[in-house]
Scaffold this motif. Structure first.
Motif, mmCIF file in Angstrom:
data_model
loop_
_atom_site.group_PDB
_atom_site.id
_atom_site.type_symbol
_atom_site.label_atom_id
_atom_site.label_comp_id
_atom_site.label_asym_id
_atom_site.label_seq_id
_atom_site.Cartn_x
_atom_site.Cartn_y
_atom_site.Cartn_z
ATOM 1 N N GLU A 119 0.852 -1.260 -0.148
ATOM 2 C CA GLU A 119 0.043 -0.096 0.001
ATOM 3 C C GLU A 119 0.761 1.154 -0.128
ATOM 4 O O GLU A 119 0.683 2.133 -0.799
ATOM 5 C CB GLU A 119 -0.914 -0.100 1.081
ATOM 6 N N ALA A 120 1.923 1.329 0.861
ATOM 7 C CA ALA A 120 2.894 2.394 0.860
ATOM 8 C C ALA A 120 3.369 2.786 -0.596
ATOM 9 O O ALA A 120 3.388 3.863 -1.010
ATOM 10 C CB ALA A 120 4.017 2.348 1.972
ATOM 11 N N TRP A 121 3.649 1.532 -1.243
ATOM 12 C CA TRP A 121 4.522 1.922 -2.636
ATOM 13 C C TRP A 121 3.344 2.226 -3.572
ATOM 14 O O TRP A 121 3.539 3.183 -4.551
ATOM 15 C CB TRP A 121 4.777 0.347 -3.236
ATOM 16 N N GLY A 122 2.094 1.986 -3.487
ATOM 17 C CA GLY A 122 0.961 2.477 -4.164
ATOM 18 C C GLY A 122 0.612 3.972 -4.006
ATOM 19 O O GLY A 122 -0.058 4.411 -4.953
ATOM 20 N N ARG A 123 1.040 4.420 -3.098
ATOM 21 C CA ARG A 123 0.666 6.020 -2.727
ATOM 22 C C ARG A 123 1.378 6.993 -3.610
ATOM 23 O O ARG A 123 2.592 6.560 -3.847
ATOM 24 C CB ARG A 123 0.937 6.389 -1.183
ATOM 25 N N ASP A 124 0.649 7.962 -4.090
ATOM 26 C CA ASP A 124 1.154 9.009 -4.747
ATOM 27 C C ASP A 124 1.397 10.153 -3.987
ATOM 28 O O ASP A 124 0.545 10.777 -3.526
ATOM 29 C CB ASP A 124 0.358 9.407 -6.141
ATOM 30 N N GLU A 125 2.600 10.744 -3.891
ATOM 31 C CA GLU A 125 2.933 11.959 -3.009
ATOM 32 C C GLU A 125 3.668 12.741 -3.942
ATOM 33 O O GLU A 125 4.807 12.586 -3.921
ATOM 34 C CB GLU A 125 3.746 11.442 -1.714
ATOM 35 N N LEU A 126 2.767 13.517 -4.569
ATOM 36 C CA LEU A 126 3.789 14.405 -5.548
ATOM 37 C C LEU A 126 4.173 15.798 -5.012
ATOM 38 O O LEU A 126 4.861 16.291 -5.568
ATOM 39 C CB LEU A 126 2.669 14.740 -6.715
ATOM 40 N N ASP A 127 3.661 16.200 -3.934
ATOM 41 C CA ASP A 127 4.289 17.514 -3.406
ATOM 42 C C ASP A 127 5.573 17.445 -2.598
ATOM 43 O O ASP A 127 5.747 16.522 -2.153
ATOM 44 C CB ASP A 127 3.168 17.861 -2.039
ATOM 45 N N ARG A 128 6.459 18.183 -3.038
ATOM 46 C CA ARG A 128 7.794 18.223 -2.345
ATOM 47 C C ARG A 128 7.746 18.539 -1.019
ATOM 48 O O ARG A 128 6.829 19.516 -0.673
ATOM 49 C CB ARG A 128 8.516 19.213 -3.445
ATOM 50 N N PRO A 129 8.553 18.001 -0.088
ATOM 51 C CA PRO A 129 8.354 18.438 1.106
ATOM 52 C C PRO A 129 8.977 19.859 1.198
ATOM 53 O O PRO A 129 9.994 20.412 0.571
ATOM 54 C CB PRO A 129 9.382 17.158 1.818
ATOM 55 N N GLY A 130 8.552 20.443 2.414
ATOM 56 C CA GLY A 130 9.066 21.845 2.768
ATOM 57 C C GLY A 130 10.273 21.539 3.702
ATOM 58 O O GLY A 130 10.948 20.441 3.538
ATOM 59 N N GLU A 131 10.563 22.528 4.297
ATOM 60 C CA GLU A 131 11.550 22.396 5.369
ATOM 61 C C GLU A 131 11.433 21.338 6.322
ATOM 62 O O GLU A 131 10.162 21.645 6.871
ATOM 63 C CB GLU A 131 12.027 23.992 5.891
ATOM 64 N N GLU A 132 12.220 20.459 6.739
ATOM 65 C CA GLU A 132 12.059 19.367 7.581
ATOM 66 C C GLU A 132 12.893 19.630 8.724
ATOM 67 O O GLU A 132 14.026 19.969 8.535
ATOM 68 C CB GLU A 132 12.136 17.998 6.931
ATOM 69 N N THR A 133 12.432 19.137 9.718
ATOM 70 C CA THR A 133 13.358 18.957 10.868
ATOM 71 C C THR A 133 14.100 17.714 10.664
ATOM 72 O O THR A 133 13.883 16.794 9.835
ATOM 73 C CB THR A 133 12.624 18.820 12.299
ATOM 74 N N HIS A 134 15.044 17.517 11.511
ATOM 75 C CA HIS A 134 15.718 15.867 11.291
ATOM 76 C C HIS A 134 14.973 14.642 11.510
ATOM 77 O O HIS A 134 15.053 13.784 10.650
ATOM 78 C CB HIS A 134 17.061 15.913 12.208
#
Length: 107
Positions: free
Chosen positions: A45-60
């Motif tokens: 299921e995780a493989w099948g997800r589409d996450e097209l948005d680039r992440p913003g600034e992230e913490t470690h």
């Protein structure tokens, strides 16, 4: 100055670790594992997800979580492509890197 020397030593240690990793990868390649159906299906299921948005600034911590999610998705891809279902388990030959990532996440 002592901190700089310490990080120079760490950089050298990192190179030695990488050299060991090359030998491990050459000898281990893939390992066969059995996974319960529930976690195998969650990985697919995780493989099948589409996450097209680039992440913003992230913490470690956020970066580490996203990295683990990506590792899970790659395991899902492997299950989709070459997993063999045997009852309530899937048998899969996992790349040593993916197996290592899963092992580290369990700590």
């Amino acid at each position: 100055m002592a901190d700089q020397e310490r990080y120079i030593r760490y950089r050298e240690d990192s190179k030695v670790l990488a050299a060991i990793g090359k030998h491990v990868a050459a000898q281990a390649g893939r390992i066969t594992v059995r996974l319960p159906r529930a976690v195998a299906e969650a990985a697919v299921e995780a493989w099948g997800r589409d996450e097209l948005d680039r992440p913003g600034e992230e913490t470690h911590e956020q970066y580490a979580l996203r990295d683990q999610a990506a590792e899970l998705a790659l395991i899902g891809l492997a299950i989709s492509e070459r997993g063999r279902w045997e009852g309530d388990e899937v048998v899969i030959d996992l790349d040593i890197d993916s197996a290592g990532a899963a092992s580290r996440a369990s700590r």
